[in-house]
Design a protein around this motif. Structure first.
Motif, short mmCIF file in Angstrom:
data_model
loop_
_atom_site.label_atom_id
_atom_site.label_comp_id
_atom_site.label_asym_id
_atom_site.label_seq_id
_atom_site.Cartn_x
_atom_site.Cartn_y
_atom_site.Cartn_z
N THR A 79 0.89 -1.08 0.05
CA THR A 79 0.05 0.07 0.01
C THR A 79 0.91 1.28 -0.10
O THR A 79 1.99 1.09 0.21
CB THR A 79 -0.72 -0.05 1.14
N PRO A 80 0.33 2.16 -0.48
CA PRO A 80 1.24 3.48 -0.50
C PRO A 80 1.79 4.00 0.87
O PRO A 80 2.75 4.43 1.11
CB PRO A 80 0.25 4.50 -0.89
N ALA A 81 0.99 3.49 2.18
CA ALA A 81 1.53 3.91 3.44
C ALA A 81 2.89 3.16 3.94
O ALA A 81 3.49 3.49 4.63
CB ALA A 81 0.17 3.57 4.53
N GLN A 82 3.25 1.93 2.87
CA GLN A 82 4.39 1.35 3.24
C GLN A 82 5.52 1.88 2.49
O GLN A 82 6.55 1.42 2.57
CB GLN A 82 4.16 -0.06 2.80
N ALA A 213 11.56 -10.56 0.93
CA ALA A 213 10.15 -10.17 1.36
C ALA A 213 9.00 -10.90 1.05
O ALA A 213 7.88 -11.12 1.58
CB ALA A 213 10.03 -8.57 0.76
N GLU A 214 9.55 -11.90 -0.04
CA GLU A 214 8.33 -12.95 -0.23
C GLU A 214 8.36 -14.22 0.59
O GLU A 214 7.33 -14.94 0.81
CB GLU A 214 8.66 -13.41 -1.75
N VAL A 240 11.68 3.04 -0.24
CA VAL A 240 11.64 1.67 0.61
C VAL A 240 10.27 1.25 0.67
O VAL A 240 9.47 1.87 0.76
CB VAL A 240 12.21 2.08 1.87
N ARG A 241 10.36 -0.05 0.53
CA ARG A 241 9.07 -0.79 0.82
C ARG A 241 8.93 -1.19 2.26
O ARG A 241 10.07 -2.18 2.62
CB ARG A 241 8.54 -1.77 0.01
N LEU A 242 8.64 -0.72 3.26
CA LEU A 242 8.39 -1.06 4.54
C LEU A 242 7.62 -2.54 4.81
O LEU A 242 6.65 -2.72 4.04
CB LEU A 242 7.73 -0.28 5.65
N PRO A 243 7.90 -3.41 5.65
CA PRO A 243 6.98 -4.52 5.78
C PRO A 243 5.78 -4.22 6.41
O PRO A 243 5.57 -3.14 7.12
CB PRO A 243 8.14 -5.33 6.85
N PRO A 244 4.67 -4.94 6.11
CA PRO A 244 3.51 -4.75 6.46
C PRO A 244 3.34 -5.09 8.03
O PRO A 244 4.14 -5.95 8.48
CB PRO A 244 2.47 -5.63 5.67
N GLY A 245 2.45 -4.64 8.93
CA GLY A 245 2.39 -4.87 10.21
C GLY A 245 3.23 -3.94 11.18
O GLY A 245 3.52 -2.81 10.95
N GLU A 246 2.98 -4.29 12.42
CA GLU A 246 3.31 -3.42 13.63
C GLU A 246 4.90 -3.14 13.40
O GLU A 246 5.16 -1.74 13.69
CB GLU A 246 2.97 -4.02 14.85
N ALA A 247 5.68 -4.02 13.35
CA ALA A 247 7.19 -3.81 13.21
C ALA A 247 7.45 -2.59 12.28
O ALA A 247 8.30 -1.66 12.20
CB ALA A 247 8.18 -4.99 13.28
N GLY A 248 6.88 -2.64 11.01
CA GLY A 248 7.13 -2.18 9.80
C GLY A 248 6.72 -0.67 10.12
O GLY A 248 7.30 0.35 9.89
N ARG A 249 5.32 -0.58 10.87
CA ARG A 249 4.64 0.79 10.87
C ARG A 249 5.66 1.39 12.20
O ARG A 249 6.09 2.60 11.92
CB ARG A 249 3.52 0.34 11.65
N ALA A 250 6.22 0.67 13.29
CA ALA A 250 7.03 1.61 14.13
C ALA A 250 8.37 1.95 13.31
O ALA A 250 8.92 2.92 13.54
CB ALA A 250 7.19 0.41 15.52
#
Ligand SMILES: Cc1ncc(COP(=O)(O)O)c(C=O)c1O
Length: 417
Positions: A79-82, A213-214, A240-250
């Motif tokens: 998603t764009p948020a990543q 990432a796959e 950069v593409r951040l991982p989905p989920g909490e760790a990526g968001r932080a």
């Protein structure tokens, strides 16, 4: 901490000085893609030129959306948020290495700036050899297990594994099976992975490319940019593409905080370029396919000449590099006083006018007879020649490329005799 100039930048400046003095140097030391900018991309920059406001720290909505779509077309839901857009992926790599907890684990050899960036971030580095006969950019999986155990036994805290796919310096792409195994080891040891995929679209077989990432989606950070596939290094566009989920968001929040204090945003006009290029209109897809074909033809032609002279070298499978090993020529080289990587690079420059980057710059054993060559600067010294190289059916038959290939072949043969 004291920081020395990047080896690749310093060598480039030295060679450019010699060239400016009129010396006939064959400059193969710099990781520049060496290709012209397509007219449509110049138009996109022109359309963005009047955009003189600061851009959002994470990037413009259009650029982030285009980047997310670009990853989606490469089997990575996004998603764009990543997405975070930045002035070059180098800045993102440094920021991630600084933010992600733990010591840094690097394949050996690996790109010149990772260890330097880890040092700037005050991180300890654990170096793991690549497989002797396998691709570079990822550590040999057995050696990785061993180093991780040793590191912990010595009080280390390995936390971040950096991979390069396709690899600089070896010009090779780790196969899916190895990427999967290394990803599993990273997961089992609680590491985060930074997957530097700046050469991804220049893998010779793009359909076979697999990202960690796959296999390890929850903790893999994928960096990329337009410096290599689009030869836009000077425009400084990375993402950069951040991982989905909490760790990526932080981590993303920490990354944006750091970016807001250091670079603010990628230049606004460049975000227009990013949105245009990552939207992959047919002209861009065609341009990158031609670039891939040219790099492939040139690296294979140089590889041929190396092997004919008795040099060992992994066959190239991506990017525009070769990483030969002149161990079979050691006795002949010793007669010239060449007993290690730095002496070998100096010898090539002084005896043949060939500029390469010593293997020691990549953290490799200084006693080994290895260096990196970038074939991209063979394509011609004018924009017209580079354009011709890009559209030629057989670029290696163009007179200026053939002449350089012959000169290289003669030098390798002379080294062996
Ligand atoms: C492996 C690797 N990663 C990252 C970079 C830096 O790329 P950028 O121009 O996006 O900062 C380079 C450039 O030489 C590279 O070879």
């Amino acid at each position: 901490m004291p920081v020395t100039a990047s080896a690749t930048v310093a060598t480039n400046e030295r060679l450019r000085r010699l060239i400016a003095e009129g010396k006939p140097i064959l400059h193969l030391a710099f990781g520049e893609a060496g290709l012209p900018v397509p007219a449509a991309v110049i138009d996109a920059l022109g359309r963005g030129a009047s955009d003189n406001s600061y851009a959002p720290v994470a990037g413009s909505p259009a650029a982030r959306e285009a980047a997310a779509g670009w990853f989606e077309r490469r089997r990575l839901p996004c998603t764009p948020a990543q997405i975070v857009i930045a002035p070059g992926s180098k800045a993102l790599l440094w920021a991630l290495v600084s933010i992600l907890p733990g010591d840094v684990v690097l394949p050996c050899p690996s790109w010149v700036s990772y260890a330097a960036q880890a040092a700037i971030a005050g991180k300890r580095v654990w170096s793991v050899p690549i497989a002797p006969d396998g691709a570079g950019g990822v550590p040999d999986p057995d050696a990785l297990e061993e180093t991780l155990s040793d590191a912990v036994a010595q009080g280390g805290e390995p936390g971040v594994l950096v991979l390069t796919l396709p690899d600089n310096p070896t010009g090779t792409v780790a196969p899916a099976g190895v990427v999967e195994r290394v990803s599993e080891i990273a997961r089992a040891h609680g590491l985060s992975v930074i997957s530097d995929e700046i050469y991804r679209d220049l893998a010779h077989a793009p359909d076979e490319f697999r990202s960690p990432a796959e296999y390890f989606p929850e903790s893999t950070y994928v960096t990329n940019g337009l410096s290599k596939s689009m030869a836009l290094g000077g425009w400084r566009i990375g993402f950069v593409r951040l991982p989905p989920g909490e760790a990526g968001r932080a981590t993303g929040a920490a990354l944006l905080a750091l970016a807001s204090e250091v670079w603010t945003s990628a230049p606004a006009p460049m975000q227009h370029v990013t949105a245009y290029v990552l939207g992959e209109p047919p002209g861009i897809v065609e341009h990158i396919a031609r670039s891939r074909r040219l790099h492939r033809a040139a690296t294979l032609a140089v590889h041929d000449r190396l092997v004919s002279a008795g040099v060992s070298c992994r066959p190239p499978t991506g990017a525009f590099y070769l990483y030969p090993d002149l161990e079979p020529l050691r006795p002949a080289l010793l007669e010239h006083g060449v007993d290690g990587a730095d002496a070998l690079a100096d010898h090539l420059l002084e005896r043949f006018g060939i500029g390469v980057l010593t293997g020691s710059a990549f953290g490799d054993d200084p006693g080994a007879l290895r260096f990196r060559m970038a074939t991209s600067l063979l394509y011609g010294d004018t924009v017209e020649r580079r354009r011709e190289a890009l559209s030629a059916e057989d670029p290696t038959a163009l007179p200026w490329i053939r002449e350089s290939l012959d000169r290289l072949g003669a030098a390798f043969d002379a080294l062996a005799s």
